[in-house]
Design an enzyme around this catalytic site. Structure first.
Site, mmCIF file in Angstrom:
data_model
loop_
_atom_site.group_PDB
_atom_site.id
_atom_site.type_symbol
_atom_site.label_atom_id
_atom_site.label_comp_id
_atom_site.label_asym_id
_atom_site.label_seq_id
_atom_site.Cartn_x
_atom_site.Cartn_y
_atom_site.Cartn_z
ATOM 1 N N ASP A 429 0.822 -1.204 0.000
ATOM 2 C CA ASP A 429 0.000 0.000 0.000
ATOM 3 C C ASP A 429 0.863 1.264 0.000
ATOM 4 O O ASP A 429 1.920 1.312 0.625
ATOM 5 C CB ASP A 429 -0.893 -0.015 1.252
ATOM 6 C CG ASP A 429 -1.762 1.209 1.370
ATOM 7 O OD1 ASP A 429 -2.595 1.424 0.478
ATOM 8 O OD2 ASP A 429 -1.600 1.952 2.354
ATOM 9 N N GLU A 482 1.323 -0.438 -5.164
ATOM 10 C CA GLU A 482 0.389 0.652 -5.432
ATOM 11 C C GLU A 482 1.239 1.925 -5.474
ATOM 12 O O GLU A 482 1.524 2.529 -4.454
ATOM 13 C CB GLU A 482 -0.674 0.768 -4.338
ATOM 14 C CG GLU A 482 -1.722 1.817 -4.689
ATOM 15 C CD GLU A 482 -2.351 2.490 -3.475
ATOM 16 O OE1 GLU A 482 -3.372 3.155 -3.645
ATOM 17 O OE2 GLU A 482 -1.802 2.358 -2.362
#
Length: 750
Positions: A429, A482
């Site tokens: 993330d 990401e």
């Protein structure tokens, strides 16, 4: 721990305690919960030809040391302080094994217990060395709470890293959360505190009571290495030990490398476990891991997805963070069952042919006082300077990647999920926020690196090291970044200067295409490049095309809600877009609910709107996703060269007037090419000529306007014969019927 009150054996020796055995300063520090070296005072210690035994037991009326087998009294201890410091002496070496018989008076009774301070350290020299230099890749096997048997006694070894603490103690339901009772042993130089507590086993709740370097008593801290935690809002850690599970997924583990390579069809169903489906008859509770195994796995398999990606499942305190602000990185959240049930869920996924990816959050952590924030009274896991240590957007703290022990904590966690739970990959993330020191900061709000630049060099090294270790230690796994910027070579090997990820989310593609799709078709002619620009860089990385949870929250509207026009046009636009996406180079990711065009934005605290599948428009969208996934998997041209420029060729990228795009997907030698054509206007086109490289029949494999998907049923009657009429620079051409707001896929019959 045995509660008993046996008579004193008549053969017990009379060993009256002698005065002055315990230093007054030690007594005062023990009573004040401020002794840095409790093992240097408590337990047995040689003294002038004999042994002195010291204990600290508040509220005890009397204490005796007894032989554990015969019950013979070895020493009667004398109270040295009214708050419970006792000592006694025998004029001989003290036996290695003894127990304490503690009399708490009429109200408390008599208890026989093991003395934690008679047990030596359970740490070996190699463990201590590796922990000290921050290179212990199985550190979760040493830190945390581990049920063990030492010297024939069952109990739990507790260990925690808190190098700047003045004192650390274990508190829990087993000692009435009294921090005076079980202060821990410090291993100097590495900052690890440790104690073995006899009689404590799985299920006990605990925290660490820490006194900071200035003497301040901190709020009790949960264990950073806890393998299980209480259900929020409760915050205690639970003694559990490393998860144990009898795996039955050998066939998948042996073959998963092939299922995750660049040339494999990868279609990911992103899931928030707490809101995928709920049980309204039972207070609208979320499904357990076992129930998700019964329902989610066959659902994803039935729709042809190759992987499930779970939003973060490490223990987190606040439901509204969706798991992206974790407190317990090593504990699967208690919301859905014990750790072994999560292992069982992964095992069932594998036996069904589904890979499992986890959202992993090494970029930041919340400021909750029971968590990592100022863990030992100092900025231990985070930076002290808020210009480096505080996330402006989320109000969270940033890990100090320059500290070896912090990197070790995070790297060990990545390996933990792969090792203990057989997960097939980690989606990391917020990588962009890790890479840039000035992420979401104005001038003067950040600290440059040692070269004066904005790159977080320590985070770069950490990500590279993590990818090297992950790929090197676990066959067939992958990692996905990401990452939303133009940072180069994110998915290129670390030894070639890349960050080493397996894949990268294509955030640029997502933003451009959604911006285009939200335009009314009459305006799309002016935004044609939003669909074509991505092909200029489509092969610079190993890309995943993501339509994730982030695109259907916070007022952004659902996927269906983004589409313009009346209801028919909304559904048609979305079907055409999905067809475009599945025919576009790149692996696929779709967030739950998007597969049946849920009209409402996603909400983490309620179920998806499953009743909508009673409406043929929504059921048709779901059938389309299933057929797209199956076609994507069956036809090599659609996936084998997803990440290579040789797998794509434009036929017509310039017809902005009609908002039509045509392109080829190409596999390896011998694979039949696929022609994809998208018409992003509501105007049907009859006799539309498209150039193709081969003569013969081109089979219509999928038409998003098919009646079975909720469309008008306009199409090409199963296929078209190519004419020997050059067009679009190709030697042959097809005369096609292009349905309105539709994507049509044709495969050359050969």
């Amino acid at each position: 721990m045995t509660r008993t009150a046996p008579p004193r054996p008549p053969t017990a020796p009379d060993l009256p305690p002698k005065a002055g055995l315990t230093d007054a300063a030690d007594v005062a520090a023990l009573v004040a919960s401020d002794h840095r070296d409790p093992f240097g005072v408590l337990g047995p210690h040689p003294a002038a030809g004999g042994t002195v035994l010291r204990c600290f037991r508040p509220d005890a009326a009397a204490i005796e040391a007894i032989d554990p087998d015969s019950g013979v009294v070895l020493a009667a201890l004398e109270r040295r302080h009214p708050d419970g410091v006792f000592d006694g002496r025998i004029d001989a070496p003290f036996p290695a094994r003894y127990r304490l018989r503690i009399d708490y008076g009429a109200a408390g009774g008599v208890w026989e217990v093991e003395d934690p301070y008679r047990f030596p350290s359970s740490f070996g020299e190699l463990d201590l060395h590796l922990l000290g230099e921050g290179t212990h890749l199985e550190l979760y096997e040493r830190l945390g709470a581990h049920p063990r048997t030492l010297d024939g006694v069952d109990g739990t070894v507790f260990a925690v890293w808190a190098p700047n603490a003045r004192r650390v103690a274990v508190v829990g339901d087993f000692n009435r959360w009294d921090g005076r009772l079980h202060p821990m042993r410090l291993h100097p130089g590495i900052g690890v505190w440790e104690i073995f507590l006899p009689g404590i086993g799985p299920g006990a709740t605990y925290k660490f009571e820490i006194r900071g370097p200035d003497g301040t008593l901190l709020p009790p801290k949960t264990d950073p290495f806890a393998f299980r935690a209480e259900h929020p809002p409760a915050t205690a850690s639970i003694v559990h030990g490393l998860p144990r599970y009898d795996w039955d997924d050998a066939a998948w583990m042996d073959s998963r490398a092939a299922a995750q390579r660049r040339d494999a069809p990868i279609s990911v169903y992103e899931v928030h476990p707490g809101s995928w489906r709920r049980v309204p008859e039972e207070g609208d509770r979320p499904l357990s891991w076992r129930e998700l195994g019964d329902q989610l796995i066959p659902y994803a398999v039935g729709l042809g997805f190759t992987h499930i990606e779970l939003m973060p499942i490490s223990e987190f305190p606040f439901d509204g963070s969706w798991g992206y602000q974790p407190i317990g990185l090593y504990a699967p959240t208690s919301r859905f069952g014990p750790p072994e049930d999560f292992a069982g869920f992964v095992d069932r996924c594998h036996r069904a042919g589904l890979g499992v990816l986890l959202d992993w959050v090494p970029g930041h952590f919340p400021t909750d006082e029971h968590g990592l924030a100022r863990f030992d009274g100092t900025a231990l896991y985070e930076h002290a300077d808020p210009r480096q240590g505080m996330h402006q957007d989320w109000g969270t703290l940033i890990y100090n990647y320059g500290r070896a022990e912090v990197r070790n904590f995070l790297l060990g966690n990545a390996l933990f999920w792969l090792d203990r739970f057989h997960v097939d990959g980690l989606r990391v993330d917020a990588v962009a926020s890790m890479l840039y020191l000035d992420y979401s900061r104005k001038a003067g709000e950040w600290v440059p690196n040692r070269f004066g630049g904005r790159e977080n060099l320590e985070a770069v090294d950490f990500l590279r090291q993590t990818n090297v270790e992950v790929f090197g230690r676990h066959q067939g796994v992958t990692t996905v970044a990401e990452e939303s910027t133009a940072w180069p070579a994110v998915s290129r090997p670390a030894h070639l200067g890349g960050l080493g990820f397996g894949y990268k989310w294509n955030m640029g593609w997502m933003n451009d295409t959604l911006r285009y799709m939200q335009k009314d078709p009459i305006h799309r002619t002016w935004h044609h490049s939003d669909l074509t620009f991505g092909l200029l860089y489509a092969f610079s990385e190993n890309f995943v095309l993501p339509l994730s949870h982030d695109e259907v929250v916070h007022g952004k509207g659902s996927m269906l809600g983004k589409m313009p026009g009346d209801d028919w046009q909304k559904f048609a636009n979305l079907r055409a877009f999905y067809g475009f996406m599945w025919a576009h180079p790149g692996k696929k990711l779709l967030f739950m609910g998007g597969e049946f065009a849920q009209p409402a934005e996603w909400s983490h605290d309620r179920s998806l709107d499953w009743h909508l599948l009673g409406d043929e428009r929504h059921a048709g969208m779901q059938r389309l996703i299933g057929d797209l996934n199956r076609l994507y998997r069956e036809v090599p041209a659609l996936h084998a060269r997803d990440c290579e420029p040789e797998g794509f060729a434009w036929i017509d990228a310039s017809n902005s007037t009609d908002s039509i795009l045509a392109w080829l997907r190409l596999g390896h030698d011998g694979d039949r090419p696929v022609l994809a054509v998208s018409n992003f206007t509501p105007v049907p086109r009859q006799g539309y000529r498209i150039g193709v490289p081969h003569g013969g029949r081109w089979i219509e494999r999928l038409n998003t306007d098919a009646a079975g998907y909720g469309g008008s049923g306009l199409g090409n009657f199963g296929g078209v014969e190519a004419e020997a009429s050059p067009w679009h620079g190709q030697p042959h051409s097809l005369l096609l019927t292009l349905p309105p707001l539709a994507t049509v896929l044709f495969e050359w019959a050969g």
